[in-house]
Design an enzyme around this catalytic site. Structure first.
Site, PDB file in Angstrom:
ATOM      1  N   ASN A 114      36.825  41.725  39.020  1.00 14.26           N
ATOM      2  CA  ASN A 114      36.286  41.360  40.337  1.00 14.26           C
ATOM      3  C   ASN A 114      35.662  42.497  41.136  1.00 14.26           C
ATOM      4  OD1 ASN A 114      37.127  38.664  39.942  1.00 14.26           O
ATOM      5  ND2 ASN A 114      39.224  39.317  40.373  1.00 14.26           N
ATOM      6  N   THR A 115      35.603  43.692  40.529  1.00 17.09           N
ATOM      7  CA  THR A 115      34.858  44.800  41.142  1.00 17.09           C
ATOM      8  C   THR A 115      33.704  45.093  40.190  1.00 17.09           C
ATOM      9  OG1 THR A 115      36.781  45.707  42.274  1.00 17.09           O
ATOM     10  CG2 THR A 115      34.994  47.247  41.824  1.00 17.09           C
ATOM     11  N   PHE A 118      40.041  43.402  45.188  1.00 21.74           N
ATOM     12  CA  PHE A 118      40.811  44.552  45.699  1.00 21.74           C
ATOM     13  C   PHE A 118      40.885  44.570  47.229  1.00 21.74           C
ATOM     14  CE2 PHE A 118      39.846  47.551  41.813  1.00 21.74           C
ATOM     15  CZ  PHE A 118      40.618  46.735  41.029  1.00 21.74           C
ATOM     16  N   GLY A 152      48.954  42.954  42.554  1.00 22.57           N
ATOM     17  CA  GLY A 152      48.145  41.961  43.246  1.00 22.57           C
ATOM     18  C   GLY A 152      48.969  40.986  44.055  1.00 22.57           C
ATOM     19  N   ASN A 162      45.277  42.506  32.091  1.00 26.15           N
ATOM     20  CA  ASN A 162      44.779  41.917  33.331  1.00 26.15           C
ATOM     21  C   ASN A 162      44.353  40.461  33.070  1.00 26.15           C
ATOM     22  OD1 ASN A 162      43.679  41.853  36.024  1.00 26.15           O
ATOM     23  ND2 ASN A 162      43.499  44.073  35.859  1.00 26.15           N
ATOM     24  N   THR A 163      43.660  39.866  34.015  1.00 31.17           N
ATOM     25  CA  THR A 163      43.166  38.484  33.863  1.00 31.17           C
ATOM     26  C   THR A 163      41.968  38.466  32.912  1.00 31.17           C
ATOM     27  OG1 THR A 163      41.762  38.866  35.785  1.00 31.17           O
ATOM     28  CG2 THR A 163      43.878  37.806  36.180  1.00 31.17           C
ATOM     29  N   LYS A 178      46.110  49.988  32.632  1.00 27.37           N
ATOM     30  CA  LYS A 178      46.111  48.523  32.505  1.00 27.37           C
ATOM     31  C   LYS A 178      44.791  48.089  31.879  1.00 27.37           C
ATOM     32  CE  LYS A 178      47.119  44.307  35.100  1.00 27.37           C
ATOM     33  NZ  LYS A 178      47.683  43.786  36.336  1.00 27.37           N
ATOM     34  N   ASN A 194      41.069  33.986  40.207  1.00 27.64           N
ATOM     35  CA  ASN A 194      40.907  34.741  41.449  1.00 27.64           C
ATOM     36  C   ASN A 194      39.732  35.706  41.347  1.00 27.64           C
ATOM     37  OD1 ASN A 194      41.698  37.833  41.793  1.00 27.64           O
ATOM     38  ND2 ASN A 194      42.852  37.041  40.053  1.00 27.64           N
ATOM     39  N   SER A 216      40.032  45.102  36.206  1.00 27.58           N
ATOM     40  CA  SER A 216      39.833  43.907  37.021  1.00 27.58           C
ATOM     41  C   SER A 216      38.389  43.432  36.865  1.00 27.58           C
ATOM     42  CB  SER A 216      40.099  44.225  38.491  1.00 27.58           C
ATOM     43  OG  SER A 216      39.546  43.192  39.288  1.00 27.58           O
TER      44      SER A 216
END
Ligand SMILES: Cc1cc2nc3c(=O)[nH]c(=O)nc-3n(C[C@H](O)[C@H](O)[C@H](O)COP(=O)(O)O)c2cc1C
Length: 348
Positions: free
Chosen positions: A190-191, A118, A66, A255-256, A226, A114, A188
């Site tokens: 965010n997807t 992607f 990232g 990950n986050t 991950k 964040n 992630s």
């Protein structure tokens, strides 16, 4: 010195500050003598190279996925003393990512939130860039051991979870000649829906397919997964069982997080920021516990790369004591500055 620069950079929106810093770093590294000087200054000192999955890492400190999504700054990042850089997350088609603002600083917590989504140039362009870097950049590595490049792969937002395997396969095939190892990113936040791919059956389908493709090649690349720090114990147990069953080469932990508990930043501000993955210091302890849990359950039989809340040499040592072989930084780079790899390198 970096504290002052950080104060100035923090006056800018985070994404612009990132772009500006990388622009100046690129400028500073644009000649061979300047690169030699920068390398010397940021050299983390002589360390035992680390062997994982047949790859020789010149040290234990890498840059997490990232940061250099599009593989544009590899030469500069190698001058800063990193032993490896994980590019991506790369998707088959280029993506703009989510609307801005999508990256937020929480200085009181030494954290970031964040929801980039992607944003990347797409695998075809990135593969071409890596090819050029391999052909030219490697020769100009000023006699240093080569930087190890990880390819972190994902799916496009518009691809359904049922079809996701096609995206991972496409990215795997395009990047295979140019990266040293792969990381399958299904973690992630965010997807939309991506993290559902962490369920055992979906994971098994994607990972076994990639292993099959890998086995068909002349050279096999280590394949890692991950994971999110928010998995339940049952889900972590499933991941471990699968990793052992299919002999995965390792896990990137983690990950986050989507959690927001225990933050010092005012609750109103945090809720105004909204959705996204939280990274940095608030993730450190949870991440170390997850590493420890996996190490205990597997008796250390799966190589682990730690990613979560690493700022200092002490943080990095905490991760290796919990079972990690390598460590990666992201948020720490923003708060500690470009000396982070050198400072952490002193621990080893
Ligand atoms: C702005 C930003 C973008 C990120 N993008 C990605 C990504 O594309 N793929 C991925 O696997 N992880 C991504 N991450 C997660 C990091 O790689 C890392 O795992 C996470 O931030 C935890 O490490 P840290 O606490 O050192 O930041 C991103 C993190 C940040 C802050």
């Amino acid at each position: 010195m970096y504290k002052l620069l950080r104060q100035l950079l923090f006056l800018l929106p985070p994404e612009q500050a990132h772009q500006l810093s990388m622009f100046f770093l690129r400028l500073a590294c644009s000649t061979s003598p300047s690169r030699r000087l920068i390398r010397k200054f940021f050299d983390p000192g002589s360390q035992q190279p680390i062997q994982i999955g047949g790859l020789l890492f010149k040290n234990r400190v890498g840059l997490a996925a990232g940061f250099d999504k599009n593989a544009i700054h590899l030469r500069e990042l190698s001058c800063l003393g990193f032993g490896h850089v994980e590019i991506g997350t790369v998707t088959p088609q280029p993506q703009r990512g989510n609307e801005r603002p999508r990256l937020f600083r929480l200085p009181q917590d030494k954290a970031l939130i964040n929801r980039m989504g992607f944003n990347n140039d797409g695998v075809v362009t990135i593969a071409r860039r890596l090819k050029e870097w391999r052909e030219q950049g490697q020769k100009k590595s000023d006699g240093q051991p080569p930087l190890i490049i990880g390819g972190n792969i994902g799916k496009n937002k518009v691809t359904s979870n049922e079809e996701a395997w096609r995206d991972y396969e496409f990215c795997f095939e395009r990047l295979h000649p140019w990266v040293d190892y792969f990381v399958v990113n299904v973690s992630s936040p965010n997807t939309p829906g991506l993290r559902a791919l962490q369920e055992k059956e979906s994971l098994k389908k994607i990972l076994t397919l990639l292993q099959q493709r890998n086995n068909e090649k002349k050279i096999q690349r280590p394949l890692l997964l991950k994971i999110a720090p928010d998995l339940s114990s049952a889900q972590v147990d499933d991941v471990i069982a699968l990793a052992l069953e299919i002999k995965l080469d390792g896990l990137v932990v983690s990950n986050t997080t989507i959690e927001r508990s225990g933050l010092s930043t005012e609750a109103n501000r945090v809720s105004r920021i909204g959705a996204g993955g939280l990274s940095g210091a608030p993730l450190r302890e949870k991440n170390t516990e997850l590493l420890r849990y996996i190490t205990e359950r597997t008796r250390g039989s799966i190589p682990l790369i730690a990613s979560g809340g690493i700022f200092t040499a002490a943080d990095a040592l905490e991760k290796t004591k919990a079972g990690a072989t390598l460590v990666q930084v992201w948020t720490g780079f923003i708060y500690e500055g470009p000396v982070i790899a050198r400072n952490i390198g002193k621990a080893f």
